[in-house]
Motif scaffolding. Structure first.
Motif, short mmCIF file in Angstrom:
data_model
loop_
_atom_site.label_atom_id
_atom_site.label_comp_id
_atom_site.label_asym_id
_atom_site.label_seq_id
_atom_site.Cartn_x
_atom_site.Cartn_y
_atom_site.Cartn_z
N ARG A 147 0.83 -1.21 0.00
CA ARG A 147 0.00 0.00 0.00
C ARG A 147 0.86 1.25 0.00
N GLU A 148 1.81 1.29 0.91
CA GLU A 148 2.62 2.50 1.05
C GLU A 148 3.58 2.69 -0.12
N ARG A 149 4.16 1.61 -0.61
CA ARG A 149 5.08 1.74 -1.73
C ARG A 149 4.37 2.18 -3.01
N GLY A 150 3.12 1.79 -3.16
CA GLY A 150 2.37 2.19 -4.34
C GLY A 150 2.20 3.70 -4.42
N SER A 151 1.75 4.29 -3.32
CA SER A 151 1.57 5.75 -3.31
C SER A 151 2.92 6.47 -3.37
N GLU A 152 3.95 5.92 -2.72
CA GLU A 152 5.29 6.52 -2.76
C GLU A 152 5.86 6.54 -4.18
N LEU A 153 5.59 5.48 -4.94
CA LEU A 153 6.08 5.40 -6.31
C LEU A 153 5.49 6.52 -7.16
N LEU A 154 4.19 6.76 -7.00
CA LEU A 154 3.55 7.83 -7.77
C LEU A 154 4.11 9.19 -7.38
N LEU A 155 4.27 9.43 -6.09
CA LEU A 155 4.79 10.72 -5.64
C LEU A 155 6.22 10.95 -6.11
N LYS A 156 7.02 9.91 -6.06
CA LYS A 156 8.41 10.04 -6.47
C LYS A 156 8.54 10.34 -7.96
N ARG A 157 7.67 9.75 -8.76
CA ARG A 157 7.77 9.91 -10.21
C ARG A 157 7.15 11.20 -10.72
N PHE A 158 6.06 11.62 -10.12
CA PHE A 158 5.28 12.69 -10.75
C PHE A 158 5.13 13.97 -9.93
N LEU A 159 5.54 13.96 -8.66
CA LEU A 159 5.37 15.14 -7.82
C LEU A 159 6.69 15.91 -7.69
N LYS A 160 6.69 17.16 -8.13
CA LYS A 160 7.90 17.96 -8.09
C LYS A 160 8.01 18.79 -6.81
N GLU A 161 6.89 19.28 -6.32
CA GLU A 161 6.89 20.17 -5.16
C GLU A 161 5.92 19.65 -4.09
N PRO A 162 6.39 18.77 -3.19
CA PRO A 162 5.50 18.18 -2.19
C PRO A 162 4.94 19.19 -1.19
N THR A 163 5.66 20.25 -0.93
CA THR A 163 5.19 21.23 0.06
C THR A 163 3.90 21.92 -0.40
N LEU A 164 3.82 22.22 -1.69
CA LEU A 164 2.67 22.97 -2.22
C LEU A 164 1.65 22.11 -2.93
N ASP A 165 2.07 20.99 -3.47
CA ASP A 165 1.18 20.21 -4.35
C ASP A 165 0.81 18.85 -3.80
N PHE A 166 0.91 18.66 -2.48
CA PHE A 166 0.52 17.39 -1.88
C PHE A 166 -0.30 17.65 -0.62
N THR A 167 -1.43 16.95 -0.51
CA THR A 167 -2.29 17.06 0.66
C THR A 167 -2.67 15.66 1.12
N ALA A 168 -2.65 15.43 2.43
CA ALA A 168 -3.00 14.12 2.97
C ALA A 168 -4.17 14.26 3.94
N PHE A 169 -5.09 13.29 3.89
CA PHE A 169 -6.26 13.28 4.76
C PHE A 169 -6.35 11.94 5.49
N ASP A 170 -6.88 11.98 6.70
CA ASP A 170 -7.25 10.78 7.44
C ASP A 170 -8.71 10.49 7.11
N GLY A 171 -8.96 9.37 6.44
CA GLY A 171 -10.32 9.08 6.00
C GLY A 171 -11.33 9.00 7.13
N GLY A 172 -10.87 8.64 8.34
CA GLY A 172 -11.79 8.53 9.46
C GLY A 172 -12.42 9.84 9.87
#
Length: 338
Positions: A29-54
């Motif tokens: 699960r974690e490696r799948g999302s990490e792979l996408l972020l590593k390949r396609f995300l240039k600026e994690p500070t501005l262009d990444f948001t995480a939510f707790d589904g609960g």
């Protein structure tokens, strides 16, 4: 698709609008999302948001929808990750349907769930534009393939037998397999080894205690006393005292005995006994090595020894000696005081 197919799929298709990584294997699960972020995300500070589904219930789902509909700043796409997200069908229809049916071209929604959720939850895997990645426990062949491919990418050859040994030593736990494979590749790089051998695995990877108990029972089935004593010594050096060893053996023989009485496929037996399919398969293979009636006798002897400790009739050390004598020398050993 299975997780092992995901990397190649991403190479061919790029970043798609919605991903669902679902299954009990945390590593996948974690490696799948990490792979996408590593390949396609240039600026994690501005262009990444995480939510707790609960926390995303009712009106709060608007925050997720707003994040998905926001434009990226410096990256080509904006990434939104939500973990353990199980909306109801009503919540899906009211808040989420537009971002699934007409997902924004500039955003990627990554849903990371350990299961399917309770009854009444929306079947996210069946919703439009969802790329489903199965992150469930893999079978032995899939894990061996993963080890082989990972080693190959690093320029190290590993045959199927050696890959199987790594998987067995780690009891098919992908998180540990990944760490041990990385450690083995570092060792090969440092020593200049181009081939991963059984000898290297034995030197670098210590088998999990569960696998050692498997080896211990295997030595018993073969009546191999020297192997049995060696494994006991190794387990003792790793912090297993006599009571821990007896409890582990008791639980293990109980499992073998239950499996030996069960009928049906490995999957059906695993479901009935509440164990993993891989464990059911391995337990059946090992149970078949014992003569008829031997498994119950071994289980009974260990159980009685533990009872002797609880009643104060035996010390832990003498109880383990009693079990060893009875298993290797049969009922005659009961006549000898220990």
């Amino acid at each position: 698709m299975k997780y092992v197919e995901f990397r190649k799929f991403t190479d061919e298709n790029g970043a798609l609008p919605v991903y669902l990584f679902e299954g009990e294997e945390t590593y996948f699960r974690e490696r799948g999302s990490e792979l996408l972020l590593k390949r396609f995300l240039k600026e994690p500070t501005l262009d990444f948001t995480a939510f707790d589904g609960g926390t995303l219930k009712g009106e709060k789902l608007k925050a997720l929808a707003d994040a998905v509909n926001s434009f990226p700043f410096l990256s080509e796409k904006r990434f939104i990750k939500v973990t353990e997200f199980y909306p109801t069908e009503k919540e899906y229809d009211f808040y989420l349907r537009p971002i699934f049916e007409n997902p924004p071209k500039d955003s990627v929604l990554m849903i990371v769930n350990s299961g399917k959720g309770k009854a009444g939850c929306a079947a996210l895997a069946k919703k439009p534009n969802v790329t489903y990645v199965d992150c469930g426990r893999s079978d032995e062949e899939t894990i061996k393939k993963w080890i082989y491919v990972t080693c190959k990418r690093a320029g190290v050859y590993a045959d199927g037998v050696t890959c199987g040994k790594i998987a067995a030593y780690c009891v098919n736990d992908m998180s540990r397999i990944a760490k041990e494979t990385e450690k083995l590749l570092v060792y090969c790089s440092a020593t200049g080894a181009a081939r991963l051998t059984d000898e290297i695995v034995d030197e670098v990877v210590y088998p999990d205690s569960e696998y050692k108990i498997y080896e211990l029972a295997n030595a018993l089935s073969r009546k191999n006393y020297s192997a049995y004593v060696k494994i006991l010594s190794e387990l003792s050096s790793k912090g297993f005292d006599e009571i821990s060893l007896l409890n582990s053996l008791c639980y293990y023989f109980k499992g073998l005995y239950e499996v030996s009485l069960s009928r049906g496929s490995d999957r059906e037996v695993a479901g009935a006994l509440g164990i993993k399919e891989y464990a059911a398969k391995k337990n059946r293979e090992q149970a078949a090595k014992f003569p008829k009636g031997e498994l119950f006798r071994c289980y009974r002897d260990v159980y009685e020894a533990i009872g002797g400790i609880k009643c104060g009739e035996l010390t832990p050390s003498s109880a383990l000696k009693a079990v060893t004598a009875r298993v290797f020398f049969g009922s005659e050993s009961r006549k000898v005081p220990l």
